[in-house]
Design a protein around this motif. Structure first.
Motif, PDB file in Angstrom:
ATOM      1  N   PHE A  49       0.807  -1.224   0.000  1.00 14.99           N
ATOM      2  CA  PHE A  49       0.000   0.000   0.000  1.00 14.99           C
ATOM      3  C   PHE A  49       0.841   1.275   0.000  1.00 14.99           C
ATOM      4  O   PHE A  49       0.309   2.369  -0.180  1.00 14.99           O
ATOM      5  N   GLU A 156     -10.642   5.481   5.854  1.00 12.64           N
ATOM      6  CA  GLU A 156     -11.187   4.792   4.679  1.00 12.64           C
ATOM      7  C   GLU A 156     -11.640   3.380   5.049  1.00 12.64           C
ATOM      8  O   GLU A 156     -10.872   2.624   5.639  1.00 12.64           O
ATOM      9  N   ASP A 157     -12.856   3.035   4.658  1.00 10.15           N
ATOM     10  CA  ASP A 157     -13.328   1.650   4.798  1.00 10.15           C
ATOM     11  C   ASP A 157     -13.005   0.938   3.486  1.00 10.15           C
ATOM     12  O   ASP A 157     -13.715   1.098   2.488  1.00 10.15           O
ATOM     13  N   CYS A 158     -11.903   0.175   3.509  1.00 11.74           N
ATOM     14  CA  CYS A 158     -11.418  -0.521   2.298  1.00 11.74           C
ATOM     15  C   CYS A 158     -11.731  -2.009   2.344  1.00 11.74           C
ATOM     16  O   CYS A 158     -11.032  -2.815   1.714  1.00 11.74           O
ATOM     17  N   ILE A 162      -9.411  -3.697  -1.683  1.00  7.60           N
ATOM     18  CA  ILE A 162      -7.965  -3.941  -1.680  1.00  7.60           C
ATOM     19  C   ILE A 162      -7.460  -3.987  -3.129  1.00  7.60           C
ATOM     20  O   ILE A 162      -7.912  -4.812  -3.915  1.00  7.60           O
ATOM     21  N   THR A 171      -6.412   2.825  -2.695  1.00  9.13           N
ATOM     22  CA  THR A 171      -7.284   3.138  -1.567  1.00  9.13           C
ATOM     23  C   THR A 171      -6.670   2.492  -0.328  1.00  9.13           C
ATOM     24  O   THR A 171      -6.048   1.427  -0.420  1.00  9.13           O
ATOM     25  N   GLY A 172      -6.825   3.157   0.787  1.00  8.63           N
ATOM     26  CA  GLY A 172      -6.196   2.672   2.026  1.00  8.63           C
ATOM     27  C   GLY A 172      -4.991   3.524   2.372  1.00  8.63           C
ATOM     28  O   GLY A 172      -4.578   3.590   3.528  1.00  8.63           O
ATOM     29  N   GLY A 178      -6.534   3.578   6.994  1.00  9.94           N
ATOM     30  CA  GLY A 178      -7.271   2.734   6.054  1.00  9.94           C
ATOM     31  C   GLY A 178      -7.565   1.398   6.729  1.00  9.94           C
ATOM     32  O   GLY A 178      -6.714   0.855   7.436  1.00  9.94           O
ATOM     33  N   CYS A 179      -8.783   0.869   6.523  1.00  5.56           N
ATOM     34  CA  CYS A 179      -9.184  -0.355   7.220  1.00  5.56           C
ATOM     35  C   CYS A 179      -9.505  -1.462   6.218  1.00  5.56           C
ATOM     36  O   CYS A 179     -10.282  -1.263   5.291  1.00  5.56           O
ATOM     37  N   LEU A 180      -8.889  -2.620   6.431  1.00  3.85           N
ATOM     38  CA  LEU A 180      -9.073  -3.772   5.542  1.00  3.85           C
ATOM     39  C   LEU A 180      -9.807  -4.887   6.263  1.00  3.85           C
ATOM     40  O   LEU A 180      -9.702  -5.009   7.486  1.00  3.85           O
TER      41      LEU A 180
END
Ligand SMILES: *Cc1c(COP(=O)(O)O)cnc(C)c1O
Length: 365
Positions: A49, A156-158, A162, A171-172, A178-180
């Motif tokens: 990322f 960010e809700d990723c 991904i 994104t992230g 950033g959240c995975l």
């Protein structure tokens, strides 16, 4: 022909040798939680990322919750989120004690509507939490512009994005955190629950590492009330194997989506502006005029699975109605009544794609 929405068994068969070896190595090591596999995954994800810190946690929901906590957001604070997403986005904010302030979505991308963003900002607003729904990046330039103007943070809700890109950046890596999610059906999924928080900020990373392990950085010494949100070694080992394939898998999803976009008739196709790289975690069309249920039943009879992501927007969920929410979000409500996700996953064959397209096009309204 039967076409499921996703086929995790087929995915496993393709990479079985590597997955089994990785799992056996963990079992033989005797280290099962927050060990070397998690540390290596954190390093590899930070590199993937282009961020300084990646912290493995127990789920995407925990990632969102811990990101909110890392910002010091608490009771009395407000976080702006889209009304149309998976429930966990709002839940994480509410669980942290803050108020989730819902915003309507754009009709074309299903993402947070920037035009309504500024009117939702109050002196209590602390953060904006965009969701890159279905794998399509939200309008990050404008979100960051308003965040900067009003001194707000961006989470960010990723969970569905991904590998998706906005103007060439993943994104992230576009917000403060950033959240995975590594939930099995996500585009980079484990064989159980898992999640991760990404950030360039060392202080936030430290807080999250502390909170994920009972507010403790030194064994049996606790500086905060935390939670148990540690990532398992087996999950990390599996995700490390799959990380090598994510680029190719995302490209196959995009190829499938292009095939559908070029061939489907009688449904409202998804829209993505050309400066985003939509990874089509879900390929979602609209079926208008109250015809969705009949459309789904027809496809089911032909062996094709579909799903509705999501049938009830956040503000209409009983959990939020009970909390006194009584707002109207026309576009979110309309989307909830019309969206329909078609099968799209990397292991789909040419024949399956053809079959779905022909079957959809043969539908008589
Ligand atoms: C899946 C998902 C989550 C939650 O992730 P879990 O790992 O299931 O906790 C949050 N937000 C969105 C948009 C999701 O799709």
């Amino acid at each position: 022909m039967d076409v499921p929405l996703i086929d995790l068994k087929a995915q496993y068969q393709n990479i079985k040798g590597e997955i089994n070896r990785a799992m056996e190595a963990v079992l033989a090591s005797g280290i099962y939680i927050l060990g070397p596999e998690v540390a290596k995954l954190e390093e590899e994800m930070a590199r993937y990322f282009g961020v300084k810190h990646a912290i493995g946690v127990n789920s995407g929901t925990d990632a969102l919750f811990l990101a909110v906590k890392a910002l010091g957001i608490k009771e009395g604070d407000e976080v702006i989120i889209p009304a149309f997403s998976f429930f966990a986005t709002a839940e994480a904010v509410t669980l942290a004690g803050a108020r989730a302030v819902f915003t309507d979505i754009r009709a074309d991308t299903f993402n947070l509507n920037i035009k309504q963003l500024e009117e939702k900002i109050t002196p209590r607003t602390r953060a904006i939490m965009p969701v890159h729904l279905y794998g399509q990046p939200a309008d990050m330039d404008q979100i960051r512009y308003f965040a900067g103007k009003h001194k707000l943070k961006v989470i960010e809700d990723c969970a569905q994005s991904i590998g998706a890109e906005y103007k060439g950046k993943k994104t992230g890596a576009l917000g403060d955190l950033g959240c995975l999610s590594f939930f099995p059906t996500k585009n980079l999924g484990g064989a159980g629950d898992g999640g991760m928080v990404l950030t360039d900020n060392e202080e936030y990373a430290g807080i999250i590492k502390n909170l994920r392990a009972h507010g403790s950085s030194i064994k049996y010494i606790h500086s905060e009330i935390g939670i148990n949100s540690r990532l398992d070694e087996i999950q990390a080992a599996i995700i490390r194997v799959k990380l090598k394939f994510i680029q190719a898998w995302n490209e196959k999803r995009r190829k499938n989506a292009n095939f559908y976009n070029a061939g489907l008739k009688g449904v409202v196709l998804p829209f993505a502006p050309d400066f985003v790289k939509h990874i089509y975690h879900q390929y979602t069309v609209r079926i208008e005029n109250g015809k969705r249920e009949a459309f789904q039943t027809y496809l089911k009879e032909q062996g094709i699975a579909t799903a509705v992501h999501y049938p009830v927007p956040m503000h209409k969920q009983e959990a939020y109605r009970k909390l006194g929410y009584n707002v109207s979000m026309p576009e979110s409500e309309k989307a909830a009544g019309e969206v329909c996700s078609l099968p799209n996953y990397p292991e789909m064959t040419e024949e399956m794609l053809q079959y779905v397209a022909v079957t959809v096009n043969n539908y008589k309204q």
